[in-house]
Motif scaffolding. Structure first.
Motif, mmCIF file in Angstrom:
data_model
loop_
_atom_site.group_PDB
_atom_site.id
_atom_site.type_symbol
_atom_site.label_atom_id
_atom_site.label_comp_id
_atom_site.label_asym_id
_atom_site.label_seq_id
_atom_site.Cartn_x
_atom_site.Cartn_y
_atom_site.Cartn_z
ATOM 1 N N LEU A 242 5.705 5.422 -8.872
ATOM 2 C CA LEU A 242 5.592 7.075 -8.428
ATOM 3 C C LEU A 242 6.525 7.086 -6.875
ATOM 4 O O LEU A 242 6.559 6.031 -5.913
ATOM 5 C CB LEU A 242 3.655 6.739 -7.864
ATOM 6 C CG LEU A 242 3.638 7.214 -9.608
ATOM 7 C CD1 LEU A 242 1.899 7.211 -8.947
ATOM 8 C CD2 LEU A 242 3.748 7.872 -10.613
ATOM 9 N N LEU A 243 7.001 8.323 -6.545
ATOM 10 C CA LEU A 243 7.584 8.673 -4.923
ATOM 11 C C LEU A 243 6.708 8.738 -4.737
ATOM 12 O O LEU A 243 6.515 7.870 -3.438
ATOM 13 C CB LEU A 243 8.433 9.955 -5.684
ATOM 14 C CG LEU A 243 8.964 9.716 -4.229
ATOM 15 C CD1 LEU A 243 9.615 9.391 -3.966
ATOM 16 C CD2 LEU A 243 9.761 11.278 -4.072
ATOM 17 N N VAL A 244 5.767 9.862 -4.886
ATOM 18 C CA VAL A 244 4.320 9.772 -4.125
ATOM 19 C C VAL A 244 3.121 8.827 -4.474
ATOM 20 O O VAL A 244 2.739 8.660 -5.786
ATOM 21 C CB VAL A 244 3.831 11.351 -4.209
ATOM 22 C CG1 VAL A 244 2.142 11.545 -3.055
ATOM 23 C CG2 VAL A 244 4.782 12.087 -3.640
ATOM 24 N N CYS A 245 2.972 7.328 -3.745
ATOM 25 C CA CYS A 245 2.211 6.643 -3.629
ATOM 26 C C CYS A 245 0.971 6.788 -4.294
ATOM 27 O O CYS A 245 0.469 7.360 -3.210
ATOM 28 C CB CYS A 245 2.313 6.133 -2.847
ATOM 29 S SG CYS A 245 4.231 4.332 -2.755
ATOM 30 N N GLN A 246 0.021 6.328 -4.921
ATOM 31 C CA GLN A 246 -1.517 6.543 -5.010
ATOM 32 C C GLN A 246 -2.362 5.128 -4.826
ATOM 33 O O GLN A 246 -3.350 4.924 -4.909
ATOM 34 C CB GLN A 246 -1.294 7.213 -6.310
ATOM 35 C CG GLN A 246 -1.221 8.126 -6.500
ATOM 36 C CD GLN A 246 -0.924 8.802 -8.085
ATOM 37 O OE1 GLN A 246 -2.069 8.793 -8.375
ATOM 38 N NE2 GLN A 246 -0.886 9.947 -8.193
ATOM 39 N N GLY A 247 -1.114 4.556 -4.575
ATOM 40 C CA GLY A 247 -1.593 2.637 -4.462
ATOM 41 C C GLY A 247 -0.818 2.143 -3.381
ATOM 42 O O GLY A 247 -0.532 2.525 -2.791
ATOM 43 N N TYR A 248 -1.700 1.153 -3.665
ATOM 44 C CA TYR A 248 -0.139 -0.070 -2.519
ATOM 45 C C TYR A 248 0.484 0.016 -3.089
ATOM 46 O O TYR A 248 1.073 -0.482 -4.708
ATOM 47 C CB TYR A 248 -0.925 -1.811 -1.997
ATOM 48 C CG TYR A 248 -2.823 -1.555 -1.304
ATOM 49 C CD1 TYR A 248 -2.912 -0.010 -1.047
ATOM 50 C CD2 TYR A 248 -3.436 -1.924 -1.689
ATOM 51 C CE1 TYR A 248 -3.975 -0.207 0.264
ATOM 52 C CE2 TYR A 248 -4.508 -1.878 -0.359
ATOM 53 C CZ TYR A 248 -4.898 -0.882 0.582
ATOM 54 O OH TYR A 248 -6.024 -0.682 0.847
ATOM 55 N N GLY A 249 1.462 -1.421 -2.424
ATOM 56 C CA GLY A 249 2.736 -1.441 -3.074
ATOM 57 C C GLY A 249 2.692 -3.193 -3.708
ATOM 58 O O GLY A 249 2.043 -3.795 -3.060
ATOM 59 N N ALA A 250 3.437 -3.001 -4.002
ATOM 60 C CA ALA A 250 4.107 -4.740 -4.729
ATOM 61 C C ALA A 250 5.048 -4.863 -3.999
ATOM 62 O O ALA A 250 5.665 -5.362 -3.013
ATOM 63 C CB ALA A 250 5.053 -4.134 -6.116
ATOM 64 N N ALA A 251 4.678 -6.913 -3.754
ATOM 65 C CA ALA A 251 5.409 -6.961 -2.820
ATOM 66 C C ALA A 251 6.619 -7.690 -3.077
ATOM 67 O O ALA A 251 6.804 -7.349 -4.060
ATOM 68 C CB ALA A 251 4.201 -8.861 -2.920
ATOM 69 N N PRO A 252 7.707 -7.871 -2.184
ATOM 70 C CA PRO A 252 7.123 -7.831 -0.540
ATOM 71 C C PRO A 252 7.433 -6.725 -0.184
ATOM 72 O O PRO A 252 8.750 -5.800 -0.640
ATOM 73 C CB PRO A 252 8.303 -8.728 -0.790
ATOM 74 C CG PRO A 252 9.982 -8.558 -1.363
ATOM 75 C CD PRO A 252 9.106 -8.325 -2.889
ATOM 76 N N ASN A 253 6.690 -6.979 0.380
ATOM 77 C CA ASN A 253 7.136 -5.800 1.932
ATOM 78 C C ASN A 253 6.210 -5.651 3.053
ATOM 79 O O ASN A 253 5.540 -5.942 3.711
ATOM 80 C CB ASN A 253 6.112 -4.664 1.148
ATOM 81 C CG ASN A 253 4.934 -4.980 0.326
ATOM 82 O OD1 ASN A 253 4.087 -5.846 0.514
ATOM 83 N ND2 ASN A 253 4.329 -3.748 0.592
ATOM 84 N N THR A 254 6.829 -5.446 3.797
ATOM 85 C CA THR A 254 6.563 -4.812 5.325
ATOM 86 C C THR A 254 5.425 -4.598 5.910
ATOM 87 O O THR A 254 5.514 -3.400 5.415
ATOM 88 C CB THR A 254 7.668 -5.304 6.712
ATOM 89 O OG1 THR A 254 8.866 -6.251 6.054
ATOM 90 C CG2 THR A 254 7.690 -6.248 7.868
ATOM 91 N N LEU A 255 4.223 -5.289 5.962
ATOM 92 C CA LEU A 255 3.508 -3.542 6.408
ATOM 93 C C LEU A 255 2.504 -3.119 7.629
ATOM 94 O O LEU A 255 2.358 -4.557 8.400
ATOM 95 C CB LEU A 255 2.124 -3.989 5.746
ATOM 96 C CG LEU A 255 2.170 -5.005 3.679
ATOM 97 C CD1 LEU A 255 0.785 -5.629 2.907
ATOM 98 C CD2 LEU A 255 2.388 -3.759 2.928
#
Length: 225
Positions: free
Chosen positions: A92-105
């Protein structure tokens, strides 16, 4: 009497709304990378940021378990559905939850113990974009950065396209995920810590990675500072 009661209730709700809006913290999210970043926030949603663009969101006092991150190499259709190479949030472009790894948070909790905000940068889910998370208010001078060449030097076991994974998403063991709350650094968490000493490298990394600002502080998140 009924009209007066309704007026009092309306006035109270209006005052409550004004107080909430007045105390909400703002987060100015800016992309300084030489490439497009699809910014994401929970709460907040998501938005495409070309180089130099800023997206501002807000969060109310008491907000906890919140995070901001960037997504890379995304493709979305006109309905806002698609996928990203890193940081994807269920397509989704407009996120409704957390993102998948890897990601700098960039992580935060607002108006907590003694009216303090708790803020941090985390590499527990890996690294995909250099980041700064800092105060934009004079009441706090905190600046947290993670800008090392983590992807270029990433251990082979953690390498993925576009990023460097955290050990927990890869190995899924108690040693690396610390689900029991009783764990120590590993050689992989030390890899991240040596390069970004102010960022979380494993779940029990609080003493060197969790910072505070007074509640009421506004913030900025910068990709590629």
């Amino acid at each position: 009497m009924t009209f007066l009661k309704s007026l009092l209730i309306f006035t109270f709700l209006l005052a409550t709304l004004y107080f909430t809006l007045a105390q909400a913290a703002t987060f100015a999210i800016t992309n300084k990378c030489p490439y497009t970043v699809w910014a994401a926030a929970s709460p907040g949603g998501g938005r495409r940021l070309n180089t130099g663009e800023t997206w501002t969101i807000s969060a109310n006092p008491g907000t906890t378990q919140a995070r901001i991150w960037g997504r890379t190499n995304c493709q979305f259709d006109a309905s806002g559905r698609g996928k990203c190479e890193t940081g994807d949030c269920n397509g989704l472009l407009v996120c409704q939850g957390y993102g998948a790894a890897p990601n700098t948070l960039a992580e935060y909790a607002l108006d907590q113990f003694e009216h303090q905000d708790f803020i941090d940068i985390s590499n527990i889910d890996g690294f995909n974009i250099p980041m700064e998370f800092s105060s934009a208010s004079g009441s706090c001078s905190r600046v947290i950065k993670c800008t090392a060449d983590i992807i270029g030097q990433c251990p082979n076991e953690l390498k993925v396209p576009g990023g460097c994974n955290g050990p927990c998403p890869v190995f899924k063991t108690e040693e690396h995920c610390c689900n029991s709350g009783n764990c120590s650094p590993t050689k992989f968490s030390r890899y991240f810590k040596e390069r970004c000493p102010d960022a979380y490298s494993y779940p029990k990394d609080d003493p060197t990675s969790l910072f505070t600002c007074p509640t009421g502080t506004n913030y900025k998140v910068i990709f590629c500072p």
